[in-house]
Structures are given as structure tokens and as C-alpha cells.
Design a protein around this motif. Sequence first.
Motif, short mmCIF file in Angstrom:
data_model
loop_
_atom_site.label_atom_id
_atom_site.label_comp_id
_atom_site.label_asym_id
_atom_site.label_seq_id
_atom_site.Cartn_x
_atom_site.Cartn_y
_atom_site.Cartn_z
N ARG A 85 0.83 -1.20 0.00
CA ARG A 85 0.00 0.00 0.00
C ARG A 85 0.87 1.26 0.00
O ARG A 85 0.63 2.21 -0.76
CB ARG A 85 -0.91 -0.02 1.23
N ASP A 86 1.91 1.27 0.83
CA ASP A 86 2.79 2.44 0.92
C ASP A 86 3.59 2.66 -0.36
O ASP A 86 3.84 3.80 -0.76
CB ASP A 86 3.76 2.27 2.10
N ASP A 87 3.99 1.55 -1.02
CA ASP A 87 4.79 1.65 -2.24
C ASP A 87 3.96 2.00 -3.47
O ASP A 87 4.53 2.36 -4.51
CB ASP A 87 5.53 0.33 -2.50
N ASN A 88 2.65 1.87 -3.36
CA ASN A 88 1.78 2.12 -4.52
C ASN A 88 0.62 3.04 -4.14
O ASN A 88 -0.55 2.65 -4.23
CB ASN A 88 1.23 0.79 -5.06
N PRO A 89 0.93 4.25 -3.70
CA PRO A 89 -0.14 5.17 -3.28
C PRO A 89 -1.09 5.48 -4.43
O PRO A 89 -0.67 5.73 -5.56
CB PRO A 89 0.64 6.42 -2.85
N GLY A 90 -2.37 5.39 -4.14
CA GLY A 90 -3.38 5.72 -5.15
C GLY A 90 -3.76 4.57 -6.05
O GLY A 90 -4.79 4.63 -6.73
N LYS A 91 -2.96 3.51 -6.08
CA LYS A 91 -3.27 2.37 -6.94
C LYS A 91 -4.21 1.40 -6.23
O LYS A 91 -4.00 1.08 -5.05
CB LYS A 91 -2.00 1.63 -7.35
N PRO A 92 -5.23 0.88 -6.93
CA PRO A 92 -6.08 -0.14 -6.32
C PRO A 92 -5.29 -1.42 -6.09
O PRO A 92 -4.46 -1.81 -6.91
CB PRO A 92 -7.18 -0.38 -7.36
N ILE A 93 -5.51 -2.06 -4.95
CA ILE A 93 -4.93 -3.36 -4.66
C ILE A 93 -6.03 -4.41 -4.79
O ILE A 93 -7.09 -4.29 -4.16
CB ILE A 93 -4.31 -3.41 -3.25
N VAL A 94 -5.78 -5.43 -5.60
CA VAL A 94 -6.77 -6.47 -5.87
C VAL A 94 -6.28 -7.80 -5.32
O VAL A 94 -5.17 -8.25 -5.65
CB VAL A 94 -7.03 -6.61 -7.39
N THR A 95 -7.06 -8.43 -4.48
CA THR A 95 -6.73 -9.75 -3.95
C THR A 95 -7.52 -10.82 -4.70
O THR A 95 -8.64 -10.59 -5.14
CB THR A 95 -7.05 -9.85 -2.45
N TYR A 96 -6.91 -12.00 -4.85
CA TYR A 96 -7.65 -13.11 -5.49
C TYR A 96 -7.17 -14.43 -4.92
O TYR A 96 -6.09 -14.54 -4.34
CB TYR A 96 -7.50 -13.08 -7.01
N CYS A 97 -8.01 -15.48 -5.12
CA CYS A 97 -7.64 -16.84 -4.73
C CYS A 97 -8.14 -17.80 -5.80
O CYS A 97 -8.07 -17.49 -6.99
CB CYS A 97 -8.13 -17.18 -3.32
#
Length: 269
Positions: A85-97
Motif C-alpha cells: 500500500r505504501d509503495d503504490n499510493p493511489g493504486k487499487p490493490i486487488v486480492t484473489y484466490c
Amino acid sequence: MRVVPVLLGLLLLAVSPAQANDEFPGRSLYLDVQHIELADLAERYDEMVIVDVRSLYEYDTLHIGKAVHVSLGASDFVERMQKLRDDNPGKPIVTYCNGKTCMKSYKAARKMQQRDMDNVLCFDAGIMDWAQNQPQRSVLLGESPMDPNKLIAKSEFEKRLLDSEDFISQANGEKILIVDARDPLQRAGYALFTGKERRASLADEKKMGDLIARAAQNGETLFIYDEAGKQVRWLMYRLEQQGVKDYYFMKGGTNAYYKQMREDFTRGN
């Protein structure tokens, strides 16, 4: 006379949200987690940080091309996600399984939200739907773009399943190698075939590989079980890759076995 159509329409409206969630049961269980559809993820692929929250073995077998691996079960899961999160400010983070009935992607997204990480989405269609639709952005056993024809259909996996009773009966035959593929925490010291089985979690790729090679060399049939009968589906890719033909899995894993034991005990069998 016009009341009936109106009431019917209202009833359909009331039922439709539940019906819409039948395919994605997690959506009604995790109302606070925002999901993203496959088409949207494909369109916005380059602007997303995509995180595979499954085991490393599953990730190494098949994953989304640009995905980073952070297992939900890792002790430092929150810290690693916070760094993303800190390294990619403003970018959506998407989780998947794995797919529509796998809840790890929801749990991962919720855990992040509870730690005040924003702009988190869950791709709940999972890796199989993605690989079938986006083979050029998928990695199968180290190859990308991957050949979607190499994906193992669920029907082919099911041909390798034996219910617990048949599994135990046949595993006690000749020229058999039994492998407990559970991780140490799942195993908790309990063995189904004391003194006969070998233990190799999916995370221990070398040990598992050595056992597979031994079975092939000695002409032994592999009988492999895990906790829930799901992780072994990923092991099937390695078995097929190595040309192993004689192997079976326990349907439902030890969960199904112990459930059957409880039911038999209740009935007095």
C-alpha cells in the motif's frame, strides 16, 4: 385483478439479489468488501496491484501474470500488504484466490480494510476463470503465455477422487505409496495410516517431488490426501507434468473422513 402481477413483480425483485449471489456466495457474506469483475480487471490490468493470497504451491502452479504472492496465512501478511500500500499510493490493490467459493480473497481484503488500508478490491472469480479468459496474462508451471488447453478440467480431477471409505480400503493394497499432504498445523500429529504413510506438505516441493519420483520408479500407485480435498487439485498438475498415471486423492480430504466417522458413530455403526 391487477394486484397479483404487482405482487409477483415485487417478489421477483426481492428474490433476485439472492439469486444473483448464488454464483458468488462470498458477496452476500462480505458486504463490506468491494469486488471487481473479470472484464474490469482485464481492462484496468496495468493500473492495478494484484495479489495472490493462496499458498506458494498454488501460486507456483498457476497465477495471474503480474501478481505478487502474499499468503493470507503468513504471519507477516498485514505488514507486507501495508508495504504494498505504501509503495503504490493511489493504486487499487486487488486480492484473489482460487475461485467463486474460495473466501481467502474476501478475508484478505477485509483484513486490510480493518487496518485502514484503502482502495482494496476482491477479484472473486478467481484464477481459473482468469486463466481461461486471459491466457496471455497467466503463468502455468512457469510458462507464459499459457496454453488454456493445459488447464485440468474439474471433471478430470473428479475422476481421481475416491470417497474416504474406498480410499482407505484401496490404499491398504499392494504396491501403494500413501502421502499425507497436509501441512504440520493441519496434521496436528494425527495420521490415518500410522506407520505406512509418508508426510510431505505441498510447501515442501523437494520432498513431495522425491516421493513422486519414488512411486514412479517402483511402480507404486500414489494415494494422496489433504485436509479438504482441494489443494491436491494443484498437485495434479505436477503429477501429470511428470507423467505419473497411477494416483488417487481422497474426496473431501480428512474433513470428509472425520465427518463420516462422526455420522457412523451417531448411527451406532
